[in-house]
Design an enzyme around this catalytic site. Structure first.
Site, mmCIF file in Angstrom:
data_model
loop_
_atom_site.group_PDB
_atom_site.id
_atom_site.type_symbol
_atom_site.label_atom_id
_atom_site.label_comp_id
_atom_site.label_asym_id
_atom_site.label_seq_id
_atom_site.Cartn_x
_atom_site.Cartn_y
_atom_site.Cartn_z
ATOM 1 N N THR A 13 0.815 -1.214 0.000
ATOM 2 C CA THR A 13 0.000 0.000 0.000
ATOM 3 C C THR A 13 0.849 1.264 0.000
ATOM 4 O O THR A 13 0.577 2.205 -0.740
ATOM 5 C CB THR A 13 -0.942 0.020 1.217
ATOM 6 O OG1 THR A 13 -1.727 -1.181 1.224
ATOM 7 C CG2 THR A 13 -1.866 1.224 1.174
ATOM 8 N N ASP A 112 10.932 -7.673 3.511
ATOM 9 C CA ASP A 112 10.591 -6.792 4.627
ATOM 10 C C ASP A 112 10.811 -7.488 5.965
ATOM 11 O O ASP A 112 11.273 -6.875 6.935
ATOM 12 C CB ASP A 112 9.140 -6.312 4.504
ATOM 13 C CG ASP A 112 8.130 -7.442 4.381
ATOM 14 O OD1 ASP A 112 8.497 -8.552 3.925
ATOM 15 O OD2 ASP A 112 6.950 -7.220 4.729
ATOM 16 N N THR A 187 -23.911 2.335 15.592
ATOM 17 C CA THR A 187 -23.232 1.511 14.588
ATOM 18 C C THR A 187 -21.804 2.006 14.370
ATOM 19 O O THR A 187 -20.856 1.217 14.290
ATOM 20 C CB THR A 187 -24.004 1.535 13.264
ATOM 21 O OG1 THR A 187 -25.314 0.988 13.474
ATOM 22 C CG2 THR A 187 -23.288 0.713 12.201
#
Length: 256
Positions: A13, A112, A187
């Site tokens: 990402t 990584d 919620t």
């Protein structure tokens, strides 16, 4: 800035890039979205722009060498070409390191995770449990022999959150702000509690199980990754946002 090392940790990402001196002092660090479709010319220009203030000139006139950790294989040749004639190293299981890979297929271990272990060993003596909270959340175990013995891979915070939105028709997107209380009464607050507190509980619980099953209850716990600023782990975790870059730098020292 002359003689700086360019360190790149390319995740699924985001990418974290840093300029370090040969002795390990960090000059500057930037973070940007990973673009698998980026060309070498675009990558070269992007890095020059991002580091323009720090380099006070053309970045590529100051770089002595570049070290890369990537989980996006398509970007490795792109970055290599962007670096031009600068000595370039992409971390892999065959490079010189200070720990053993006690695994049946060591070449499968991600760059990584190799860098994270290398970085953690510059900060603390083993045994170690290293958590990297990113697109995937990885757990790495290093025993007292300085041997990487295994770990676990779990969907990351953002990955789980997006999957929940995609699969649950009556739920909707909310800003992921960590609530102080686990008991939500709307919620929105219940989603925040479940996603963030639930993620924290997963990390804490997985750490306990891994340490128990490996017989490493006295290990030092180290946490890194892009999501650690969104969550709150117990004080037993040592937070090291620069861990992967520190590991890349150590690989550079060992593979001159």
């Amino acid at each position: 800035m002359t003689g700086s090392w360019l360190l790149l940790d390319i995740g699924n990402t985001h990418t974290v890039a840093g300029l370090f001196s040969a002795d390990g002092a960090r000059h500057v660090q930037v973070r940007f979205r990973t673009d698998p479709g980026c060309t070498s010319d675009e990558y070269r220009m992007l890095l020059r722009q991002l580091f323009a203030d720090a380099a006070e000139g053309n970045l590529w006139d100051f770089i002595e060498r570049a070290l890369l950790s990537t989980v996006v294989p398509a970007l490795e040749p792109v970055v290599a070409r962007a670096c031009g004639d600068i000595p370039f190293h992409s971390i892999n299981a065959h490079m010189t390191r200070e720990f053993e890979l006690a695994l049946p297929f060591p070449e499968q271990l991600g760059a990584d995770r190799l860098a994270n272990v290398a970085g953690a060993l510059t900060l603390a003596e083993p045994a170690l449990l290293i958590v990297d909270a990113g697109t995937a959340t990885t757990f790495c175990l290093v025993d007292a022999r300085r041997a990487y013995i295994g770990g676990a891979i779990v969907p990351g915070l953002d990955t789980s959150w997006r999957a929940l939105q995609a699969r649950a028709a009556k739920l909707f997107a909310v800003e992921l702000v960590r609530p102080d209380n686990t008991v939500g009464n709307t919620t929105e607050t219940q989603i925040r509690s479940g996603v963030l507190h639930g993620y924290e509980a997963m990390i804490e619980g997985m750490a306990d199980r891994l340490l128990r099953d490996a017989g490493l209850e006295n290990a030092t716990l180290v946490a890194t990754g892009g999501c650690i600023n969104l969550i709150r782990l117990s004080p037993r975790f040592r937070l090291e946002p620069d861990l992967t870059l520190k590991g890349l730098h150590r690989y550079g020292q060992l593979n001159g």
